[in-house]
Every structure is written in structure tokens, then in C-alpha cells.
Design a protein around this motif. Structure first.
Motif, PDB file in Angstrom:
ATOM      1  N   GLU A 214     -47.722  61.948  74.620  1.00 36.11           N
ATOM      2  CA  GLU A 214     -48.805  61.791  75.478  1.00 36.11           C
ATOM      3  C   GLU A 214     -50.026  61.438  74.118  1.00 36.11           C
ATOM      4  OE1 GLU A 214     -51.495  61.332  78.300  1.00 36.11           O
ATOM      5  OE2 GLU A 214     -49.238  62.181  78.858  1.00 36.11           O
ATOM      6  N   TYR A 222     -53.430  53.736  74.313  1.00 32.61           N
ATOM      7  CA  TYR A 222     -52.763  53.265  75.220  1.00 32.61           C
ATOM      8  C   TYR A 222     -52.395  54.631  76.331  1.00 32.61           C
ATOM      9  CZ  TYR A 222     -51.789  48.916  72.828  1.00 32.61           C
ATOM     10  OH  TYR A 222     -51.962  47.994  72.055  1.00 32.61           O
ATOM     11  N   HIS A 223     -52.282  54.321  77.610  1.00 29.71           N
ATOM     12  CA  HIS A 223     -51.636  55.298  78.495  1.00 29.71           C
ATOM     13  C   HIS A 223     -50.479  55.425  78.053  1.00 29.71           C
ATOM     14  CE1 HIS A 223     -50.494  57.365  82.275  1.00 29.71           C
ATOM     15  NE2 HIS A 223     -51.817  57.525  82.487  1.00 29.71           N
ATOM     16  N   ARG A 224     -49.756  56.673  78.350  1.00 30.22           N
ATOM     17  CA  ARG A 224     -48.299  57.162  78.033  1.00 30.22           C
ATOM     18  C   ARG A 224     -47.635  56.044  78.954  1.00 30.22           C
ATOM     19  NH1 ARG A 224     -45.091  62.564  77.402  1.00 30.22           N
ATOM     20  NH2 ARG A 224     -42.881  61.501  78.006  1.00 30.22           N
ATOM     21  N   THR A 225     -47.699  55.901  80.028  1.00 29.79           N
ATOM     22  CA  THR A 225     -46.890  55.063  80.885  1.00 29.79           C
ATOM     23  C   THR A 225     -47.025  53.643  80.313  1.00 29.79           C
ATOM     24  OG1 THR A 225     -47.568  56.261  82.925  1.00 29.79           O
ATOM     25  CG2 THR A 225     -46.487  54.218  83.147  1.00 29.79           C
ATOM     26  N   HIS A 226     -47.943  52.919  79.850  1.00 31.75           N
ATOM     27  CA  HIS A 226     -48.041  51.665  79.608  1.00 31.75           C
ATOM     28  C   HIS A 226     -47.194  51.632  77.943  1.00 31.75           C
ATOM     29  CE1 HIS A 226     -49.267  47.727  78.689  1.00 31.75           C
ATOM     30  NE2 HIS A 226     -50.071  47.992  77.619  1.00 31.75           N
ATOM     31  N   SER A 228     -44.967  53.556  76.933  1.00 29.48           N
ATOM     32  CA  SER A 228     -43.557  53.899  77.173  1.00 29.48           C
ATOM     33  C   SER A 228     -42.736  52.477  77.715  1.00 29.48           C
ATOM     34  CB  SER A 228     -43.318  54.741  78.200  1.00 29.48           C
ATOM     35  OG  SER A 228     -43.590  56.224  77.728  1.00 29.48           O
ATOM     36  N   LYS A 229     -43.388  51.837  78.488  1.00 26.26           N
ATOM     37  CA  LYS A 229     -43.091  50.562  79.205  1.00 26.26           C
ATOM     38  C   LYS A 229     -42.830  49.563  78.303  1.00 26.26           C
ATOM     39  CE  LYS A 229     -44.142  46.802  82.453  1.00 26.26           C
ATOM     40  NZ  LYS A 229     -45.212  46.359  83.392  1.00 26.26           N
ATOM     41  N   LYS A 232     -40.223  50.476  75.534  1.00 26.98           N
ATOM     42  CA  LYS A 232     -38.757  50.009  75.807  1.00 26.98           C
ATOM     43  C   LYS A 232     -38.426  48.484  75.776  1.00 26.98           C
ATOM     44  CE  LYS A 232     -35.268  51.551  79.255  1.00 26.98           C
ATOM     45  NZ  LYS A 232     -35.011  52.569  80.389  1.00 26.98           N
ATOM     46  N   SER A 238     -36.904  54.298  75.649  1.00 28.41           N
ATOM     47  CA  SER A 238     -38.266  54.863  75.776  1.00 28.41           C
ATOM     48  C   SER A 238     -38.547  55.729  74.366  1.00 28.41           C
ATOM     49  CB  SER A 238     -38.082  55.830  76.916  1.00 28.41           C
ATOM     50  OG  SER A 238     -37.502  57.133  76.535  1.00 28.41           O
TER      51      SER A 238
END
Length: 300
Positions: A214, A222-226, A228-229, A232, A238
Motif C-alpha cells: 500500500e 498509484y492506487h494499490r489495485t492499479h 498490482s495490475k 503483474k 503480483s
């Protein structure tokens, strides 16, 4: 150091130079990059070096005046700011102008990465010259290199300092030759890929710390989700999977190394404060406990 050795390291050639000073590295290291000597000279009109060959790399920077440099059948007229490179085993000649003889500084080096490094910086026997508008950073480095070898009681330490200055010197050459650099240019790498590469380096170096993905994402903007995407997409893993992989591979190295560490010490060394949790992660990854892996790796 004897007086004779000192005189060899700094000489005045009054017959063919108005000024000539050279300082030698008396303890040059053997290896990837080694500075041999550096000097400064102002030859008399028409003074020539060559045609001949060297077994090392020799870089000259023109401080004032003019002269002619010939390499691989090509002839170049050089004036203030021009820096030319003589390559090993390549026939060269350089001649001071008859009316306005040049004043130059030089540095010589060798080592098994020298050729690759110069090619990466855009220099080769067919492209041996770079024009430098502001020569002050380079002339300062030339003087620092010579000062490093002057009257030092510890030549091995002088060699270490000179090696560092040589790398800064070559960086300065590359910085003035950016149009020909053969490095992988970051300018052509998308921003997100640069950021992912930065994250990869961070995880690879800081794996022993308590890492928050985080916080890593936030530091990169960046947001964590973005993150991570995209992570990968670039690495196939990840961020957490990549971190686990780095930690487990390092744990294997420690368990099979010559220094015997306890499982608890190994766990702390790779970023786990709980040795039991570390052991569970290790077994999940390699299908054996850390202790079992150590016995297999050491042949017990």
C-alpha cells in the motif's frame, strides 16, 4: 617513494613541449576498469605523435589551440572542446597546428569492460570524437585525477579514488554524447513501466524490511489495485508474489551457505519477524521445511 620514482611520475619535456606533466598510477588494479596515468601538455608547433599504436585507451581533451587527429584512415581537425579517443591496436597520429598548437589534457585506462563501456557511450574507432561546449567539469576531473597520484603515501588508496574519478569522467563524456548513447534509453520507456521497474528494484533490495505494498503504491503515485495490475503485466507476478519469491530465494542461499544461521536468524534476514510463519511459507513454496532443505543442500 624514492625521488627517482617521483621524477618519473611528473616530468617536464622542454624540448618538444612548452608544458608537459604526467602522473602515473603506481599501483593500477587489474580488472574491469583501471586508470593508468593522466597528464597535461602544450606541444610546440607541428609536434606529432605517431603513426603508432597503444595497448590501452587514451582520451585527450583540447583546452585551447588546434591540431589534427587521425584514426582508422579518417582525419579530424580538433579545437577547444573536442575530445578524441585512441583505441588499442588502432593506428593513430595526432599533430599540433603549425601556428596555433593545441593545449590538451589526457587520461589513459584499460580493463575488460572498457570496450563495451565506450561502445555503450557511443564511441568507437569510427566515431572517436565528441564536441564539448563546457569543458570545465572535464578539466576539473583531469586535475583531480592527477592530484590523486601526487605525493601519496598510499598508492592503493589513490588507485581506488582514481577509479571512481574515471567512472565520473566517462559519465561526463557520455552526458555530452547523448545522441549516440547505446544504452537502453529510459526516454522510450513508458512512465508506468519505469515505475514498475523502480518497484522491482525496491522490493529486490529492501526485502528484509517490513514492506507495505500500500505504501509502495502510494510513493509511486498509484492506487494499490492499479499498481498490482500493472506490476503483474510487466513481471507476471503480483507485488506480494514477487516479494515472496525474492525472500524465499534469499532464504535458500542463507540455508545452504557456509555461515550457519538459526532458522530464526534466517527468517529475520529475509523480512519475517515470526520464524514459524516463515517456515510455513518456505514449506508451501518448496515442499520442505527450512531445516530439511538445509540438510539436503549440505548433503547431510
Amino acid at each position: 617513494m624514492s625521488n627517482e620514482e617521483k621524477s618519473i611520475r611528473s616530468m617536464n619535456h622542454t624540448s618538444d613541449h612548452y608544458k608537459f606533466t604526467v602522473m602515473n598510477n603506481t599501483q593500477p588494479a587489474q580488472g574491469e576498469l583501471s586508470l593508468l596515468f593522466s597528464g597535461e601538455g602544450k606541444p610546440v608547433p607541428g609536434h606529432a605523435n605517431g603513426p603508432s599504436v597503444h595497448n590501452y585507451y587514451l582520451v585527450h581533451t583540447v583546452i585551447s589551440g588546434r591540431g589534427r587527429f587521425e584514426l582508422c584512415g579518417q582525419r579530424y581537425t580538433c579545437t577547444k572542446g573536442d575530445t578524441f579517443i585512441i583505441f588499442p591496436d588502432e593506428l593513430f597520429t595526432y599533430i599540433a597546428d603549425e601556428t596555433e598548437p593545441w593545449h590538451y589534457m589526457w587520461v589513459a585506462f584499460k580493463g575488460h569492460i572498457s570496450e563495451h563501456l565506450l561502445l555503450s557511450l557511443g564511441f568507437s574507432p569510427s566515431h572517436p570524437i565528441v564536441r564539448i561546449d563546457d569543458i570545465r567539469p572535464l578539466t576539473s576531473l583531469y586535475r583531480k585525477i592527477r592530484a590523486t597520484f601526487e605525493l601519496t603515501p598510499y598508492p592503493e588508496l589513490a588507485d581506488l579514488e582514481a577509479g571512481g574519478l574515471l567512472r565520473v569522467f566517462l559519465k561526463e563524456l557520455g552526458q555530452n554524447n547523448v545522441g549516440k548513447l547505446a544504452f537502453h534509453s529510459l526516454a522510450n520507456v513508458p512512465d508506468i513501466e519505469r515505475q514498475i521497474n523502480q518497484a522491482v528494484r525496491w522490493l529486490s533490495y529492501q526485502y528484509a524490511q517490513q514492506i507495505s505494498i500500500e505504501e509502495l503504491a502510494r510513493s509511486l503515485g498509484y492506487h494499490r489495485t492499479h499498481l498490482s495490475k500493472m506490476f503483474k503485466q510487466v513481471t507476471g507476478l503480483s507485488p506480494m508474489q514477487f516479494l515472496l519469491k525474492v525472500r524465499m530465494e534469499r532464504a535458500k542461499e542463507l540455508l545452504s551457505g557456509q555461515i550457519h544461521l538459526s532458522i530464526n536468524q534466517v527468517a529475520f534476514s529475509v523480512g519475517y519477524t515470526d520464524a514459524l510463519y516463515f517456515s510455513k511459507q518456505f514449506r508451501k513454496t518448496f515442499s520442505c521445511s527450512p531445516s530439511e532443505y538445509r540438510m539436503l543442500a549440505l548433503g547431510h
